[in-house]
Design an enzyme around this catalytic site. Structure first.
Site, PDB file in Angstrom:
ATOM      1  N   ASN A  79      16.296  -8.048 -57.073  1.00 61.53           N
ATOM      2  CA  ASN A  79      16.829  -8.555 -55.599  1.00 61.53           C
ATOM      3  C   ASN A  79      16.823  -9.774 -55.581  1.00 61.53           C
ATOM      4  O   ASN A  79      15.893 -10.714 -55.328  1.00 61.53           O
ATOM      5  CB  ASN A  79      16.015  -7.813 -54.569  1.00 61.53           C
ATOM      6  CG  ASN A  79      16.598  -8.612 -53.320  1.00 61.53           C
ATOM      7  OD1 ASN A  79      17.790  -8.923 -53.167  1.00 61.53           O
ATOM      8  ND2 ASN A  79      15.731  -8.175 -52.079  1.00 61.53           N
TER       9      ASN A  79
ATOM     10  N   LYS B 134      18.216 -11.889 -53.687  1.00 62.32           N
ATOM     11  CA  LYS B 134      18.179 -12.564 -52.136  1.00 62.32           C
ATOM     12  C   LYS B 134      19.455 -13.522 -52.188  1.00 62.32           C
ATOM     13  O   LYS B 134      20.246 -13.437 -52.932  1.00 62.32           O
ATOM     14  CB  LYS B 134      16.745 -13.003 -51.799  1.00 62.32           C
ATOM     15  CG  LYS B 134      15.589 -11.944 -52.090  1.00 62.32           C
ATOM     16  CD  LYS B 134      14.508 -11.930 -51.378  1.00 62.32           C
ATOM     17  CE  LYS B 134      13.537 -11.020 -51.582  1.00 62.32           C
ATOM     18  NZ  LYS B 134      12.044 -11.077 -50.883  1.00 62.32           N
TER      19      LYS B 134
ATOM     20  N   HIS C 182      15.920  -3.962 -45.799  1.00 61.43           N
ATOM     21  CA  HIS C 182      14.849  -4.850 -46.395  1.00 61.43           C
ATOM     22  C   HIS C 182      14.054  -5.448 -45.347  1.00 61.43           C
ATOM     23  O   HIS C 182      15.009  -5.618 -43.913  1.00 61.43           O
ATOM     24  CB  HIS C 182      15.806  -5.841 -47.299  1.00 61.43           C
ATOM     25  CG  HIS C 182      14.639  -6.800 -47.941  1.00 61.43           C
ATOM     26  ND1 HIS C 182      14.002  -7.657 -47.387  1.00 61.43           N
ATOM     27  CD2 HIS C 182      14.237  -6.640 -49.107  1.00 61.43           C
ATOM     28  CE1 HIS C 182      13.088  -8.262 -48.196  1.00 61.43           C
ATOM     29  NE2 HIS C 182      13.272  -7.580 -49.486  1.00 61.43           N
TER      30      HIS C 182
ATOM     31  N   GLU D  85      13.434  -8.387 -44.616  1.00 62.04           N
ATOM     32  CA  GLU D  85      13.997  -9.639 -44.179  1.00 62.04           C
ATOM     33  C   GLU D  85      15.079  -9.558 -43.424  1.00 62.04           C
ATOM     34  O   GLU D  85      15.559 -10.203 -42.175  1.00 62.04           O
ATOM     35  CB  GLU D  85      14.331 -10.556 -45.187  1.00 62.04           C
ATOM     36  CG  GLU D  85      13.246 -11.109 -46.089  1.00 62.04           C
ATOM     37  CD  GLU D  85      13.280 -11.216 -47.840  1.00 62.04           C
ATOM     38  OE1 GLU D  85      14.656 -11.124 -48.050  1.00 62.04           O
ATOM     39  OE2 GLU D  85      12.400 -11.443 -48.368  1.00 62.04           O
TER      40      GLU D  85
ATOM     41  N   GLU E  65       7.783  -1.609 -49.731  1.00 65.93           N
ATOM     42  CA  GLU E  65       7.588  -3.000 -49.859  1.00 65.93           C
ATOM     43  C   GLU E  65       6.561  -3.498 -48.729  1.00 65.93           C
ATOM     44  O   GLU E  65       7.307  -3.791 -47.539  1.00 65.93           O
ATOM     45  CB  GLU E  65       8.837  -3.859 -49.646  1.00 65.93           C
ATOM     46  CG  GLU E  65       9.827  -3.655 -50.945  1.00 65.93           C
ATOM     47  CD  GLU E  65      10.923  -4.865 -51.346  1.00 65.93           C
ATOM     48  OE1 GLU E  65      11.047  -5.151 -52.262  1.00 65.93           O
ATOM     49  OE2 GLU E  65      11.295  -5.210 -50.345  1.00 65.93           O
TER      50      GLU E  65
ATOM     51  N   GLY F 119       6.882 -12.010 -51.703  1.00 68.37           N
ATOM     52  CA  GLY F 119       7.124 -13.498 -51.738  1.00 68.37           C
ATOM     53  C   GLY F 119       5.735 -14.329 -51.604  1.00 68.37           C
ATOM     54  O   GLY F 119       5.702 -15.607 -51.369  1.00 68.37           O
TER      55      GLY F 119
ATOM     56  N   SER G 112       5.856  -9.153 -54.484  1.00 65.67           N
ATOM     57  CA  SER G 112       5.207  -9.863 -55.746  1.00 65.67           C
ATOM     58  C   SER G 112       4.701  -9.102 -57.037  1.00 65.67           C
ATOM     59  O   SER G 112       3.923  -9.416 -57.609  1.00 65.67           O
ATOM     60  CB  SER G 112       3.661 -10.445 -55.108  1.00 65.67           C
ATOM     61  OG  SER G 112       4.136 -11.162 -54.001  1.00 65.67           O
TER      62      SER G 112
HETATM   63  P1  13P Z   1       9.058 -10.870 -54.214  1.00 68.77           P
HETATM   64  O1  13P Z   1       9.086 -10.105 -55.702  1.00 68.77           O
HETATM   65  O2  13P Z   1       9.465 -12.255 -54.378  1.00 68.77           O
HETATM   66  O3  13P Z   1       7.853 -10.617 -53.582  1.00 68.77           O
HETATM   67  O4  13P Z   1      10.144 -10.090 -53.219  1.00 68.77           O
HETATM   68  C1  13P Z   1       9.742  -8.689 -53.224  1.00 68.77           C
HETATM   69  C2  13P Z   1      11.238  -8.251 -52.462  1.00 68.77           C
HETATM   70  O5  13P Z   1      11.271  -8.384 -51.302  1.00 68.77           O
HETATM   71  C3  13P Z   1      12.186  -7.523 -53.033  1.00 68.77           C
HETATM   72  O6  13P Z   1      13.030  -6.909 -52.288  1.00 68.77           O
END
Ligand code: 13P
Length: 247
Positions: free
Chosen positions: A9, A11, A94, A96, A165, A171, A209
């Site tokens: 992803n 982002k 997601h 976010e 997740e 992150g 992560s």
């Molecule tokens: P990270 O791997 O940066 O923690 O992000 C995970 C994520 O949100 C994947 O969609």
């Protein structure tokens, strides 16, 4: 046993130059099968990445989709549009988007439905916040998020993918332990099993992560069928180590 699925992803990251360098660097490591590999890229770069991956095994994914088919919905991208770029996966719900764009369980379920109707596999994200975990509400939260998707999608539910997740692991460098993740994956599997006789078909990915160092232990868990990778998917070497761990 089904092949594992490793999806990056990206982002809101990338540029023509960095995308090209990244895709060219990961393509050799994607060849040869063993697991399915996808990159979920920002919508403006779908055409570029689609071209770069032509004739390879790398699958293309998007990061969001509209519930609407077409019309006066400024800024939205429909599932049919994604399909024209040969998109195979789309992330929906997601954390976010739930957090910054107010996406509800019902909206996420409708987005999964819109994707399925266009022949795209939605990667439905579920997961609890730190406060919810500390309050002992992890099971309640992920089951509620999943139940909405099952309710809206009926027998098509076996065609989705799920990503667990935990919000506190995204992150932050804090990963769920393999045991913590497996525990939630097992209850999601049980919930899917109650909804469809084809629950084994559903990839349940872990995200938060995941990196070159912890991927192997996470992917060894019986109900972890792959990963949804954020930060580490932007570094070819790290991403390929995760892909190798999934083979
Ligand atoms: P990270 O791997 O940066 O923690 O992000 C995970 C994520 O949100 C994947 O969609």
């Amino acid at each position: 046993m089904k092949k594992k699925l490793i999806a990056g992803n990206w982002k809101m990251n990338g540029s023509f130059a960095t995308n090209e360098a990244l895709v060219r660097a990961i393509l050799p490591g994607v060849a040869g099968g063993g697991c399915t590999v996808a990159v979920c890229v920002p919508a403006p770069y779908l055409a570029q990445v689609n071209m770069l991956r032509t004739m390879t095994e790398l699958q293309l994914g998007a990061q969001d989709v509209s519930v609407h088919e077409q019309g006066a919905f400024t800024g939205e991208v429909s599932a049919a549009m994604l399909k024209e770029f040969l998109v195979r996966y789309v992330i929906v719900g997601h954390s976010e988007r739930r957090q910054y764009h107010g996406e509800t369980d019902a909206l996420v379920a409708d987005k999964a439905k819109a994707a399925l109707a266009a022949g795209i596999t939605p990667i439905v994200c579920v997961g609890e916040t730190l406060a919810e975990r500390e309050a002992g509400k992890t099971e309640e939260v992920v089951k509620r998020q999943m139940a909405a998707v099952i309710h809206t999608n009926g027998h098509c539910i076996s065609e989705i993918a799920v990503a667990y997740e935990p919000v506190w692991a995204i992150g932050t460098g804090k990963t769920a332990t393999p045991e913590q993740a497996q525990q939630v994956h097992a209850l999601l599997r049980a919930q899917l099993k109650a909804a469809t006789e084809h629950s084994e078909r559903v990839h349940i990915l872990y995200g938060g992560s995941m990196n070159a160092g912890n991927a192997q232990a996470l992917l060894a868990q019986p109900d972890i069928d792959g990963g949804l990778i954020g930060g580490a998917s932007l570094k070819a070497e790290d991403f390929l180590k995760i892909v190798a761990a999934a083979r």
